[in-house]
Every structure is written in structure tokens, then in C-alpha cells.
Design an enzyme around this catalytic site. Structure first.
Site, PDB file in Angstrom:
ATOM      1  N   GLY A   2      56.839  -1.542 -29.920  1.00 49.30           N
ATOM      2  CA  GLY A   2      56.261  -2.454 -30.900  1.00 49.30           C
ATOM      3  C   GLY A   2      55.569  -3.656 -30.277  1.00 49.30           C
ATOM      4  CE1 TYR A   3      55.069 -10.124 -31.535  1.00 52.82           C
ATOM      5  CE2 TYR A   3      53.646 -10.221 -29.619  1.00 52.82           C
ATOM      6  CZ  TYR A   3      54.192 -10.805 -30.740  1.00 52.82           C
ATOM      7  OH  TYR A   3      53.851 -12.099 -31.051  1.00 52.82           O
ATOM      8  CG  HIS A  32      51.037  -0.515 -28.015  1.00 55.53           C
ATOM      9  ND1 HIS A  32      51.125  -1.887 -27.972  1.00 55.53           N
ATOM     10  CD2 HIS A  32      52.132  -0.066 -27.351  1.00 55.53           C
ATOM     11  CE1 HIS A  32      52.213  -2.247 -27.332  1.00 55.53           C
ATOM     12  NE2 HIS A  32      52.850  -1.167 -26.942  1.00 55.53           N
ATOM     13  CB  SER A  89      47.861   5.223 -16.509  1.00 49.16           C
ATOM     14  OG  SER A  89      46.860   4.238 -16.583  1.00 49.16           O
TER      15      SER A  89
HETATM   16  P1  AMP Z   1      55.686  -0.321 -24.758  1.00 46.21           P
HETATM   17  O1  AMP Z   1      55.634  -0.685 -26.211  1.00 46.21           O
HETATM   18  O2  AMP Z   1      55.460  -1.466 -23.842  1.00 46.21           O
HETATM   19  O3  AMP Z   1      56.898   0.519 -24.425  1.00 46.21           O
HETATM   20  O4  AMP Z   1      54.440   0.632 -24.519  1.00 46.21           O
HETATM   21  C1  AMP Z   1      54.256   1.797 -25.285  1.00 46.21           C
HETATM   22  C2  AMP Z   1      53.189   2.630 -24.647  1.00 46.21           C
HETATM   23  O5  AMP Z   1      51.975   1.880 -24.566  1.00 46.21           O
HETATM   24  C3  AMP Z   1      53.569   3.014 -23.191  1.00 46.21           C
HETATM   25  O6  AMP Z   1      53.192   4.367 -22.975  1.00 46.21           O
HETATM   26  C4  AMP Z   1      52.746   2.073 -22.367  1.00 46.21           C
HETATM   27  O7  AMP Z   1      52.426   2.563 -21.088  1.00 46.21           O
HETATM   28  C5  AMP Z   1      51.495   1.935 -23.229  1.00 46.21           C
HETATM   29  N1  AMP Z   1      50.769   0.716 -22.880  1.00 46.21           N
HETATM   30  C6  AMP Z   1      51.272  -0.535 -22.755  1.00 46.21           C
HETATM   31  N2  AMP Z   1      50.318  -1.393 -22.334  1.00 46.21           N
HETATM   32  C7  AMP Z   1      49.180  -0.662 -22.181  1.00 46.21           C
HETATM   33  C8  AMP Z   1      47.848  -0.965 -21.769  1.00 46.21           C
HETATM   34  N3  AMP Z   1      47.483  -2.204 -21.432  1.00 46.21           N
HETATM   35  N4  AMP Z   1      46.943   0.034 -21.718  1.00 46.21           N
HETATM   36  C9  AMP Z   1      47.302   1.309 -22.076  1.00 46.21           C
HETATM   37  N5  AMP Z   1      48.542   1.659 -22.473  1.00 46.21           N
HETATM   38  C10 AMP Z   1      49.470   0.692 -22.525  1.00 46.21           C
END
Ligand code: AMP
Length: 291
Positions: free
Chosen positions: A31-32, A37, A148
Site C-alpha cells: 500500500g501507500y 506500483h 525490479s
Molecule cells: P511495496 O508496496 O513496497 O511492497 O511494493 C510493491 C511492489 O511495487 C513491489 O513489487 C515493488 O518492487 C514495486 N515497486 C516499488 N517501488 C517501485 C518503483 N519505484 N518502480 C517499480 N516498482 C516498484
């Protein structure tokens, strides 16, 4: 857009969609939400009939309770973004729904975790594979989308899918960045304005390492690390957690000429630890890490 909070409702929904032969894309998140995302969501929408996003701050993958408590959350805001983006279902379970009891099974990741965040965050990837195994079983997707930016997570999920024979295709998506190169992250809200400016140099440091590889056919791993680290320490007051250069996705220090390469860094600021990386092909050209 449907909001589902229970595993039972989620499975019921999936069974119905599967009976109608619809393909399911799944984007697990904590989230957030930000544009990083959304890049995953956009890709899933292109590839599948149905896109499901989960929002679950998984307590098992936080090795520090302060980090778990401080993790930013705003479900109303997230739900509005997902609805606008045309997501079909948001799965938003509570921690009690996901872990009603202390689990009797523990998962242990034995490869790809003795480097990078695996050493700085003991237990983190065990928590990640546990929640993903549960989510994959609940959502039963055809394709899963991971950023990635969290490259070690991509490497571990690749191993999880292969080792446990999940019939799921892993789609890595390139890192989305601010105009100055800072990788988007939910944790960026914890940077003070000074740190925020400095943090742009993280990406620059990776580009220095990449340039050295591109320019030197006989490049050395240690030199990539030195060049990246020197630039970083000259341009940021943050405490460097690691700078490394490894094969990808095996994350070995012995990099053969046919291997893809990752240059990865992690930096501690006062209230946030930031990670970033570039994944390169064997010639040094960027494969993932930048649009
Ligand atoms: P999180 O909510 O931080 O667990 O991220 C959820 C998904 O979004 C994960 O697969 C992350 O790698 C991806 N993600 C987070 N930040 C980025 C970004 N700047 N660019 C692309 N994907 C992202």
C-alpha cells in the site's frame, strides 16, 4: 472495483472468474501507492482479463517493530487510486485474517539471501516467501508483477515459483523514478528535504558503476563496487549499508561473461533506509532499473 477483506470471499471470486476462463494478473503491495506500483498495475491490465492488487503490510517480513509501526498506511487514498486505475479487485485482509494462529510451518530461503538485504534484514525474505505462498494460493494468478527496484525480491520469488512449482509467470517491471532519478518508494515520505535532495545521487552512483562496465570489456567486480561507493560517499551524508555487484538472478560474486549483472546499493537516512539497483545485460546495457 470490489474490496475483499476475507480469504473466503477472495477464493470464491477467483473460482468464479476461473470458471469463466478469465486470466488473472496479481500485484502484491504493502500500500501507500505511488507511480511505481501503478506501472505494475498497468502492465497487469495490458496482459490479463482481471487485475487484483493486494494491500497487506506483512508483519512477518519486518525485522524491526519500529519499521513496521512507522510504515505509511492510507487505505482510503489507495482504494481511490486503484478504482481510478481500473483495478478489478483490491484484497485487503487484516493480519489476523492472514495469520489467525502462529503458523506451524516456517519457510527458509537458503540461496540468494546471503548478500544485499538478506544480510542486513535477517528473516525478511522468510517473511516475504511465507506471505507470497499464501497469497499465491489464495489468488491463484496466471501472472504476478514485481518491481525490479526490489531486485533481490524478484530473485527470491523466481526461486519460490520454480522450487515450489507454482504455475505462475513472474513479470519483473522496471523501476519508476522521480525526474532527478530517485526511485519512487513509499518510504521516501520519511526523508527530510535535505536528504531528499541528496538521495538523487543514489541513482547517479549506480550509473557511474554501469558506465565503468560499459567502457571496460575487462571490468572487475571490485572496481565497480569502489567506483559506485566512492561517488556515493562523496555525495551523500546517509550511512551506506551496502554497495555490491553480483550475477543476476543467482546473486553470486563469481560473474561469468554470459551472466546478467546487478549493481545494488542501500543507504540509511535518519528515518528511512533506501535501496536501488540497476540490472544489466552481460555487455553492461540496462535491462531493468530505468525506463
Ligand atoms: P511495496 O508496496 O513496497 O511492497 O511494493 C510493491 C511492489 O511495487 C513491489 O513489487 C515493488 O518492487 C514495486 N515497486 C516499488 N517501488 C517501485 C518503483 N519505484 N518502480 C517499480 N516498482 C516498484
Amino acid at each position: 472495483m470490489l474490496t475483499l477483506n476475507t480469504i473466503k470471499d477472495m477464493i470464491q471470486y477467483i473460482n468464479k472468474e476461473k470458471r469463466s476462463q478469465r486470466t488473472i494478473g496479481f500485484v502484491p503491495t504493502m500500500g501507500y501507492l505511488h507511480s511505481g506500483h501503478r506501472a505494475l498495475i498497468d502492465q497487469s491490465k495490458k496482459d490479463n482479463d482481471i487485475t487484483i492488487v493486494s494491500i497487506f503490510v506483512n508483519p512477518l517480513q519486518f525485522n524491526q517493530s519500529s519499521d513496521l509501526e512507522q510504515y505509511p498506511r492510507d487505505f482510503e487514498r489507495d482504494a481511490a487510486i486503484l478504482k481510478k486505475d481500473g483495478v478489478d479487485v483490491v484484497f485487503h485482509p487484516t493480519a489476523d485474517e492472514m495469520y489467525p494462529n502462529q503458523p506451524s510451518i516456517e519457510m527458509n530461503v537458503t540461496k540468494r539471501t546471503d548478500v544485499l538485504c538478506g544480510t542486513s534484514r535477517p528473516g525478511h525474505f522468510e517473511g516475504v516467501v511465507m506471505v507470497l505462498t499464501k497469497l499465491f494460493n489464495i489468488v491463484n494468478p496466471d501472472k504476478v508483477y514485481f518491481g525490479s527496484k526490489d531486485a533481490q525480491q524478484v530473485a527470491v520469488v523466481d526461486a519460490l515459483i520454480k522450487d515450489l512449482n507454482f504455475n505462475i509467470k513472474l513479470i519483473p517491471v522496471s523501476t519508476i523514478r522521480e525526474a532527478d532519478g530517485l526511485a519512487l518508494s513509499s518510504r521516501n515520505v520519511h526523508l527530510n528535504p535535505y536528504e531528499r535532495d541528496e538521495a538523487a545521487h543514489i541513482y547517479q552512483s549506480l550509473l557511474k558503476g554501469q558506465r565503468y562496465i560499459m567502457d571496460n570489456a575487462d571490468w572487475k567486480r571490485n572496481e565497480v563496487i569502489n567506483i559506485t561507493k566512492s561517488y556515493l560517499s562523496e555525495h551523500t551524508t546517509g550511512k551506506i549499508d551496502y554497495v555490491d555487484c553480483l550475477s543476476f538472478p543467482n546473486l553470486n560474486k563469481d560473474i561469468e561473461s554470459k551472466h546478467d549483472i546487478i549493481i545494488a546499493v542501500a543507504v540509511y537516512y535518519e528515518k528511512a533506509r533506501l535501496i536501488d539497483n540497476l540490472i544489466l545485460d552481460s555487455s553492461g546495457a540496462i535491462k531493468y532499473g530505468s525506463e
